[in-house]
Every structure is written in structure tokens, then in C-alpha cells.
Design a protein around this motif. Structure first.
Motif, short mmCIF file in Angstrom:
data_model
loop_
_atom_site.label_atom_id
_atom_site.label_comp_id
_atom_site.label_asym_id
_atom_site.label_seq_id
_atom_site.Cartn_x
_atom_site.Cartn_y
_atom_site.Cartn_z
N PHE A 115 50.40 45.50 47.96
CA PHE A 115 50.22 45.80 49.41
C PHE A 115 50.99 44.58 50.23
O PHE A 115 51.09 44.44 51.52
N GLY A 161 53.46 32.86 48.68
CA GLY A 161 53.08 32.27 47.49
C GLY A 161 51.65 32.27 47.25
O GLY A 161 50.77 32.44 47.87
N GLU A 162 51.50 31.61 45.78
CA GLU A 162 50.17 31.98 45.39
C GLU A 162 50.10 30.13 45.18
O GLU A 162 50.70 29.42 44.18
N SER A 193 43.60 29.70 49.58
CA SER A 193 43.29 31.16 49.17
C SER A 193 44.11 31.33 47.96
O SER A 193 45.20 31.25 47.54
N THR A 194 43.34 31.96 46.73
CA THR A 194 44.07 32.49 45.52
C THR A 194 43.76 33.84 45.34
O THR A 194 42.91 34.37 45.62
N SER A 216 41.10 36.44 47.06
CA SER A 216 41.40 37.73 47.37
C SER A 216 40.78 38.59 46.33
O SER A 216 41.47 38.74 45.19
N HIS A 218 39.66 42.35 47.05
CA HIS A 218 40.24 43.70 47.24
C HIS A 218 39.74 44.63 46.52
O HIS A 218 40.26 45.80 46.65
N SER A 260 41.10 43.32 51.71
CA SER A 260 41.82 44.03 52.63
C SER A 260 41.77 45.51 52.59
O SER A 260 41.85 45.94 51.35
N ASN A 292 47.68 45.28 57.00
CA ASN A 292 48.62 45.09 57.62
C ASN A 292 49.96 45.81 57.09
O ASN A 292 50.43 45.37 56.06
N1 SAH Z 1 48.56 34.15 47.11
C1 SAH Z 1 47.28 33.85 47.79
C2 SAH Z 1 47.32 33.64 49.07
C3 SAH Z 1 48.22 34.40 50.29
S1 SAH Z 1 47.85 35.69 51.04
C4 SAH Z 1 46.15 34.88 47.78
O1 SAH Z 1 46.40 35.94 47.15
O2 SAH Z 1 45.13 34.65 48.08
C5 SAH Z 1 46.63 35.65 51.98
C6 SAH Z 1 45.73 36.72 52.14
O3 SAH Z 1 46.41 38.00 52.53
C7 SAH Z 1 45.38 37.33 50.85
O4 SAH Z 1 44.01 37.64 50.70
C8 SAH Z 1 46.41 38.60 50.51
O5 SAH Z 1 45.90 39.53 49.54
C9 SAH Z 1 46.56 39.09 51.93
N2 SAH Z 1 47.42 40.18 52.13
C10 SAH Z 1 48.74 39.91 51.97
N3 SAH Z 1 49.35 41.02 52.47
C11 SAH Z 1 48.83 41.57 53.17
C12 SAH Z 1 48.88 42.83 53.84
N4 SAH Z 1 49.87 43.51 54.14
N5 SAH Z 1 47.62 43.23 54.65
C13 SAH Z 1 46.61 42.74 54.50
N6 SAH Z 1 46.10 41.52 53.95
C14 SAH Z 1 47.32 41.17 53.07
#
Ligand code: SAH
Length: 357
Positions: A115, A161-162, A193-194, A216, A218, A260, A292
Motif C-alpha cells: 500500500f 524508509g524503514e 515506527s517499524t 506497523s 496491519h 491502516s 491513503n
Molecule cells: N517503515 C516504517 C515507517 C514508515 S511508514 C514502518 O513500516 O512502520 C509510517 C506508517 O504509515 C506505517 O505504519 C506504514 O505502514 C503506513 N503507511 C504507508 N503508506 C500508507 C498509506 N498509503 N496509507 C496509510 N498508511 C500508510
């Protein structure tokens, strides 16, 4: 690219000054100046010779704010240009208590979540600790903040990034952004956030850096999580939960799960019930967010009503949970969206010129 002075801690600067035969207090002057968001060439308390020597070896301004987008809700989104021309993005969200800045830790990302726009072109490169820090310093200075009265009060590592895939640089950033004598943002006001890199979560617990840990998640089911997050092939949810429990034991910090909501993937009543069951009794909080939508990905969000229904199920089972309001949606709020848009524009420009030729 030259070296990055903002990678240095105060004690590393002291060693450098000693090596160069300079007085020790120069290090504190440099550190303070940089933390105010100054360029290396703007460190005016230094002698001209020392400044010239620093400019020769180090990038003058490792992170430049190239563009600022202001949302109708006051959220600001930035495109940062790095010294090698790469672009990363950041967001500043305004709340009653202060401002939270979202920073990027890598150009692109290797995790390839279904996503997310950040991983569209894979990982380009890691950011150094100083490049992550400079995003905060640049925005703090841009918004009129000083070291005494910061404009940026909170930081989240939720840009592209992660962070745990760029572990050493991320930890370096965390040490310097929390250091005395600098911008000194408390670890309690920082959230990392990971996507759930389990071994690195254990390592982070040992760093004596009590930042808030956000994972994260999900999905409550490994098999379904694998479909949207390839990293789930490497680490099981059960092991993520064990690592979170260890983090809590070591730091005393409650942890947060990001979730999400994606239509037809993870947002049914069944998912809410399984999630509630999975997290019951744990010292955690769940942050729901409606997806999003990303142009390049064929996934859609749930309606607001469905999101509230999901939230209701979690709350009824006693979980602490919130539905995050969508902010800055009109300016491409989701990770990597702005950079992806910019890359598309560049590609379009390039194909336009090709057509002209
Ligand atoms: N890599 C890290 C931090 C970056 S993203 C991680 O995975 O946590 C921050 C958050 O936004 C994460 O929870 C990610 O899964 C979420 N995210 C990324 N793209 C998104 C989108 N299009 N809609 C909603 N959440 C999203």
C-alpha cells in the motif's frame, strides 16, 4: 559527496578539534551552531581558517528545503534535497501541544509494502544520522525555532524508509537529537515506527534510548499480513509481540500498533475481532488510519463509517484505540507520495524533452 559534519556527536567533534590542534571549546561552538540549523559556512564564531578547513571536508548544507507545501489544515510538507541530489520528504503537523515532525530515514525503501509509495522504486540509499538530524534542524530553523524555544517539539520516524533497516544511522540520529547542548528533544517525544524487524527491536530495547515504539501491524493474521507486507515472510506476529513485550519490560514504554484500513484486505469485522483477541491485556495502543490511496497501487480505503465500526469493536473489547484523523491529505500526506509524484514529474519532463528532440 563530502562528509557530513552533523553526523558527529559533541565528543566526536572534540576529538576532531584536538586532532586539528584547535581548542576544545570550538567543538561546543560548532555543535551549538549546527543545532541552530546553521550551514557550516555560517559558523561565524569560528576563525576564517577553521571554517574554511571545515568547508573543505564537510557538506555546507547536507539537507536543503527545496519546496514547502502548506495544507489547508496547517500541515506542512517538505521536499528535502540531499547533497547528492536525492530527494526525501517530511511533514510537520501542528497540534495544540506543539509540532510533530515526520522524518525520513532512507531514500526509498526495501520493504515493498503493498500500500506504500515509499518502496515503489526500491531502496536507493540509507540516510546518515546527520542527514536525518538535518531535516529536523532545517525545519526548526525555518519555523523560527531556537534551541531554547523549539518549533519542532516531537519527532516521528515515519517518513520514507524503514528505520531499523538503517539501524546504526538511526541510533546515531536518536543520540544526537536527544543530546544535551543541542536541540535536545526528549526520547519520550520521539516515536520510531517499524514494519517489525524483530532482532533489531530487541537491539533497540538495549540502547537506553526510551523512544516510543510503533509497529506497523496491519493484520492480525500472518498469512494475510504476508500479502500486504512481504516482511511478514521473515517474522511472525507472535515474535513481534514478544519483542514488544521485551521493549516494554526494558523501557517501561507502552507500545503502539499502526493499522491502516484497506478495503477487502484487513478491515472486516472478523479482522477487528481477531485483532482485539490478539492484543487483549497488552500495554499497547492501536492507531487506526484509513488508507491513503496511492495512485500506483490498486488498493482502496474503507469509508469513515466502516473505520468507526472497526474502532468500536476494538473499544468494546477494552483495547485502547483511536482513529487517526487524516491530515494533509490534500498535499499528498502519505509516505513517499510526494517524492513519487516528483519522480513522475521528472520522468514526464524527461519524456517531454525526448519527444521534442
Ligand atoms: N517503515 C516504517 C515507517 C514508515 S511508514 C514502518 O513500516 O512502520 C509510517 C506508517 O504509515 C506505517 O505504519 C506504514 O505502514 C503506513 N503507511 C504507508 N503508506 C500508507 C498509506 N498509503 N496509507 C496509510 N498508511 C500508510
Amino acid at each position: 559527496m563530502k562528509e557530513i559534519l552533523q553526523d558527529h556527536s559533541l565528543s566526536e567533534l572534540q576529538i576532531l578539534m584536538e586532532e586539528w590542534g584547535e581548542r576544545k571549546f570550538r567543538a561546543a561552538q560548532i555543535f551549538r551552531g549546527l543545532m541552530q540549523g546553521k550551514r557550516v559556512s555560517e559558523l561565524s564564531e569560528l576563525s576564517k581558517t577553521l571554517r574554511a578547513k571545515l568547508c573543505e571536508r564537510f557538506e555546507d548544507e547536507p539537507v536543503k528545503i527545496r519546496e514547502t507545501f502548506v495544507s489547508s489544515d496547517g500541515t506542512e510538507k517538505y521536499l528535502f534535497e540531499l547533497a547528492d541530489g536525492n530527494i526525501v520528504e517530511g511533514v510537520l503537523m501542528r497540534y495544540k501541544y506543539g509540532c510533530t515532525q515526520c522524518v525520513s530515514t532512507q531514500v526509498g525503501c526495501r520493504m515493498n509494502c503493498a500500500f506504500c509509495a515509499s518502496g515503489l522504486n526500491g531502496l536507493v540509499r540509507d540516510l546518515t544520522g546527520g542527514e536525518i538530524l538535518s531535516q529536523v534542524l532545517a525545519v526548526n530553523a525555518r519555523r523560527g525555532g531556537t534551541l531554547e524555544k523549539r518549533a519542532v517539539t516531537n519527532v516521528v520516524l515515519m517518513g520514507s524508509g524503514e528505520p531499523l533497516d538503517n539501524y546504526a544511522n538511526t541510533v546515531k540520529f536518536l543520540r544526537n537529537v536527544t543530546a544535551e547542548g543541542g536541540i535536545c528533544i526528549s526520547a519520550r517525544n520521539i516515536s520510531l515506527s517499524t514494519c517489525g524487524l524483530v532482532p533489531k527491536m530487541y537491539e533497540l530495547a538495549e540502547e537506553n534510548l526510551p523512544v516510543n515504539l510503533t509497529v506497523s501491524l496491519h493484520s492480525p493474521l500472518d498469512e494475510e499480513r504476508k500479502k500486504i507486507m512481504p516482511v511478514a515472510n521473515a517474522y511472525k506476529i507472535e515474535d513481534i509481540l514478544k519483542a514488544c513485550a521485551y521493549y516494554f519490560e526494558k523501557t517501561g514504554r507502552r507500545y503502539i500498533f499502526e493499522y491502516s484500513l484497506i478495503d477487502g484486505e484487513n478491515a472486516d469485522k472478523r479482522h477487528a475481532e481477531l485483532l482485539a483477541e490478539l492484543l487483549k491485556g497488552r500495554p499497547c495502543h492501536v492507531n487506526l488510519i484509513r488508507l491513503n490511496e496511492v495512485k500506483e497501487k490498486r488498493l482502496s480505503s474503507v469509508s469513515e463509517k466502516e473505520a468507526y465500526r472497526f474502532l468500536g469493536i476494538l473499544e468494546k473489547s477494552g483495547l485502547s484505540a483511536t482513529l487517526r484523523r487524516q491530515i494533509g491529505a490534500d498535499i499528498g500526506g502519505a509516505c513517499g507520495q510526494l517524492r513519487a509524484k516528483r519522480l513522475r514529474e521528472v520522468q514526464d519532463d524527461q519524456s517531454d524533452t525526448k519527444e521534442l528532440q
